[in-house]
Design a protein around this motif. Structure first.
Motif, PDB file in Angstrom:
ATOM      1  N   ALA A  50       0.836  -1.205   0.000  1.00  0.00           N
ATOM      2  CA  ALA A  50       0.000   0.000   0.000  1.00  0.00           C
ATOM      3  C   ALA A  50       0.872   1.256   0.000  1.00  0.00           C
ATOM      4  CB  ALA A  50      -0.924  -0.004   1.212  1.00  0.00           C
ATOM      5  N   GLY A  51       1.967   1.215   0.754  1.00  0.00           N
ATOM      6  CA  GLY A  51       2.871   2.361   0.769  1.00  0.00           C
ATOM      7  C   GLY A  51       3.527   2.593  -0.574  1.00  0.00           C
ATOM      8  N   VAL A  52       4.025   1.529  -1.192  1.00  0.00           N
ATOM      9  CA  VAL A  52       4.650   1.666  -2.509  1.00  0.00           C
ATOM     10  C   VAL A  52       3.606   2.043  -3.551  1.00  0.00           C
ATOM     11  CG1 VAL A  52       5.967   0.468  -4.293  1.00  0.00           C
ATOM     12  CG2 VAL A  52       6.442   0.011  -1.893  1.00  0.00           C
ATOM     13  N   GLY A  53       2.375   1.551  -3.368  1.00  0.00           N
ATOM     14  CA  GLY A  53       1.314   1.828  -4.340  1.00  0.00           C
ATOM     15  C   GLY A  53       0.947   3.293  -4.466  1.00  0.00           C
ATOM     16  N   LYS A  69       8.902   8.968   0.528  1.00  0.00           N
ATOM     17  CA  LYS A  69       8.448   7.634   0.127  1.00  0.00           C
ATOM     18  C   LYS A  69       9.048   6.565   1.027  1.00  0.00           C
ATOM     19  CE  LYS A  69       5.599   8.701  -2.997  1.00  0.00           C
ATOM     20  NZ  LYS A  69       4.161   8.542  -2.673  1.00  0.00           N
ATOM     21  N   TYR A  70      10.321   6.685   1.341  1.00  0.00           N
ATOM     22  CA  TYR A  70      10.958   5.710   2.220  1.00  0.00           C
ATOM     23  C   TYR A  70      10.374   5.796   3.630  1.00  0.00           C
ATOM     24  CZ  TYR A  70      14.457   4.356  -1.211  1.00  0.00           C
ATOM     25  OH  TYR A  70      15.083   3.851  -2.327  1.00  0.00           O
ATOM     26  N   ILE A  71      10.161   7.007   4.112  1.00  0.00           N
ATOM     27  CA  ILE A  71       9.597   7.179   5.455  1.00  0.00           C
ATOM     28  C   ILE A  71       8.184   6.625   5.513  1.00  0.00           C
ATOM     29  CG2 ILE A  71       8.817   8.887   7.144  1.00  0.00           C
ATOM     30  CD1 ILE A  71      11.184  10.629   6.308  1.00  0.00           C
ATOM     31  N   PHE A  72       7.384   6.928   4.495  1.00  0.00           N
ATOM     32  CA  PHE A  72       5.995   6.478   4.504  1.00  0.00           C
ATOM     33  C   PHE A  72       5.900   4.951   4.406  1.00  0.00           C
ATOM     34  CE2 PHE A  72       1.820   5.639   2.574  1.00  0.00           C
ATOM     35  CZ  PHE A  72       1.010   6.276   3.507  1.00  0.00           C
ATOM     36  N   SER A  89      19.625   1.583  -2.157  1.00  0.00           N
ATOM     37  CA  SER A  89      18.328   1.892  -2.754  1.00  0.00           C
ATOM     38  C   SER A  89      18.043   3.385  -2.716  1.00  0.00           C
ATOM     39  CB  SER A  89      17.229   1.132  -2.008  1.00  0.00           C
ATOM     40  OG  SER A  89      15.955   1.489  -2.481  1.00  0.00           O
ATOM     41  N   TYR A  90      18.326   4.017  -1.586  1.00  0.00           N
ATOM     42  CA  TYR A  90      18.017   5.445  -1.442  1.00  0.00           C
ATOM     43  C   TYR A  90      18.822   6.296  -2.420  1.00  0.00           C
ATOM     44  CZ  TYR A  90      17.944  10.140   0.497  1.00  0.00           C
ATOM     45  OH  TYR A  90      17.840  11.502   0.642  1.00  0.00           O
ATOM     46  N   PHE A  91      20.121   6.057  -2.505  1.00  0.00           N
ATOM     47  CA  PHE A  91      20.946   6.879  -3.392  1.00  0.00           C
ATOM     48  C   PHE A  91      20.645   6.593  -4.860  1.00  0.00           C
ATOM     49  CE2 PHE A  91      23.573   7.221   0.500  1.00  0.00           C
ATOM     50  CZ  PHE A  91      23.641   8.603   0.566  1.00  0.00           C
ATOM     51  N   ILE A 112      11.024   0.533  -4.785  1.00  0.00           N
ATOM     52  CA  ILE A 112      10.953   1.994  -4.927  1.00  0.00           C
ATOM     53  C   ILE A 112      11.804   2.512  -6.088  1.00  0.00           C
ATOM     54  CG2 ILE A 112      11.520   4.195  -3.817  1.00  0.00           C
ATOM     55  CD1 ILE A 112      10.522   3.060  -1.207  1.00  0.00           C
ATOM     56  N   PRO A 113      13.107   2.184  -6.166  1.00  0.00           N
ATOM     57  CA  PRO A 113      13.873   2.703  -7.314  1.00  0.00           C
ATOM     58  C   PRO A 113      13.388   2.165  -8.660  1.00  0.00           C
ATOM     59  CG  PRO A 113      15.189   1.139  -6.028  1.00  0.00           C
ATOM     60  CD  PRO A 113      13.965   1.429  -5.236  1.00  0.00           C
ATOM     61  N   LEU A 114      12.898   0.918  -8.688  1.00  0.00           N
ATOM     62  CA  LEU A 114      12.375   0.377  -9.937  1.00  0.00           C
ATOM     63  C   LEU A 114      11.106   1.099 -10.364  1.00  0.00           C
ATOM     64  CD1 LEU A 114      12.921  -3.471  -9.444  1.00  0.00           C
ATOM     65  CD2 LEU A 114      14.265  -1.887 -10.842  1.00  0.00           C
ATOM     66  N   ARG A 115      10.261   1.438  -9.392  1.00  0.00           N
ATOM     67  CA  ARG A 115       9.053   2.208  -9.712  1.00  0.00           C
ATOM     68  C   ARG A 115       9.408   3.586 -10.254  1.00  0.00           C
ATOM     69  NH1 ARG A 115       3.839   1.091  -7.577  1.00  0.00           N
ATOM     70  NH2 ARG A 115       3.525  -1.152  -7.773  1.00  0.00           N
ATOM     71  N   LEU A 116      10.399   4.222  -9.656  1.00  0.00           N
ATOM     72  CA  LEU A 116      10.802   5.553 -10.124  1.00  0.00           C
ATOM     73  C   LEU A 116      11.418   5.499 -11.520  1.00  0.00           C
ATOM     74  CD1 LEU A 116      12.385   7.052  -6.871  1.00  0.00           C
ATOM     75  CD2 LEU A 116      10.281   7.789  -7.991  1.00  0.00           C
TER      76      LEU A 116
END
Length: 220
Positions: free
Chosen positions: A54-57, A84-87, A207-209, A137-141
């Motif tokens: 749900a968060g990634v969505g 996004k990472y925090i959420f 992942s973050y960087f 997350i990075p793949l979605r971006l």
């Protein structure tokens, strides 16, 4: 940051009925399947994974709802990535906390008993959800909501193939695998959790960087 968190929370709360149904299913399943002194971990991992997705969505809503408009607001790209990472972390934490509360009610507080305590298993599931989210997350971006689904499957399939190949190589190098199996069987939940925490920290930094670099180069 605060505005972005409120936006994503509002998106998740739109589907609150679904998560309540998931929690109810978890309670019913636990009552039906768990024997005396043997808590069921199924609903815990299910609830944590559902809330992690749900968060990634929320990124899909951003893509279809006008990411270009969002970037015209006084929001830095780095702030968007951090949020996004925090959420997602908060979603995983919420899933873990709810599963623990349900476990306390269903199993009458006996969540630290047994060879695989329910509370420790829930932490392992939360760590596994974090590993999954930090890949997504990075793949979605980079590839968007639609294309990233196929790529995520390919990434995890490739990872599984590498692990199987590594195990096969070890079996060829080491004639006697019993020592390795005994060592793996002797790993406690705490040791596994510590290893996952170290791996999770390293994966988060990578992942973050990567996400930050992708976001800075992205055009809207």
């Amino acid at each position: 940051m605060k505005g972005l968190l409120k936006k994503d929370l509002a998106i998740v709360l739109c589907n609150i009925k679904i998560y309540l149904v998931v929690a109810l299913i978890g309670i019913v399943y636990s009552l039906l399947t768990a024997g005396p002194g043997t808590p069921s971990n199924f609903f815990s991992v299910y609830l944590i994974i559902v809330l992690a997705f749900a968060g990634v969505g929320t990124m899909s809503y951003d893509d279809f709802g006008g990411m270009g408009f969002l970037m015209t607001l006084p929001v830095k790209r780095s702030t968007y990535v951090k949020e996004k990472y925090i959420f997602c972390f908060l979603c995983i934490l919420a899933g873990w906390a709810v599963s623990i509360l349900i476990g306390l009610v269903v199993y009458r507080g006996q969540i630290m008993q047994g060879e695989e305590p329910f509370a420790v298993s829930a932490l392992l599931f939360a760590a596994a959800a974090g590993i999954l989210v930090f890949v997504m997350i990075p793949l979605r971006l980079r590839f968007g909501s639609e294309n990233s689904r196929v790529i995520i499957i390919a990434v995890f399939a490739g990872s599984a193939a590498v692990v199987l190949a590594g195990l096969k190589l070890i079996s060829l190098v080491f004639v006697n695998m019993s020592d390795i199996y005994q060592w793996l069987a002797g790993i406690t939940g705490g040791q596994l959790l510590a290893g996952l925490a170290g791996f999770l920290a390293a994966e988060f930094l990578i992942s973050y960087f990567c996400s930050l670099r992708i976001m800075r180069k992205k055009e809207f």
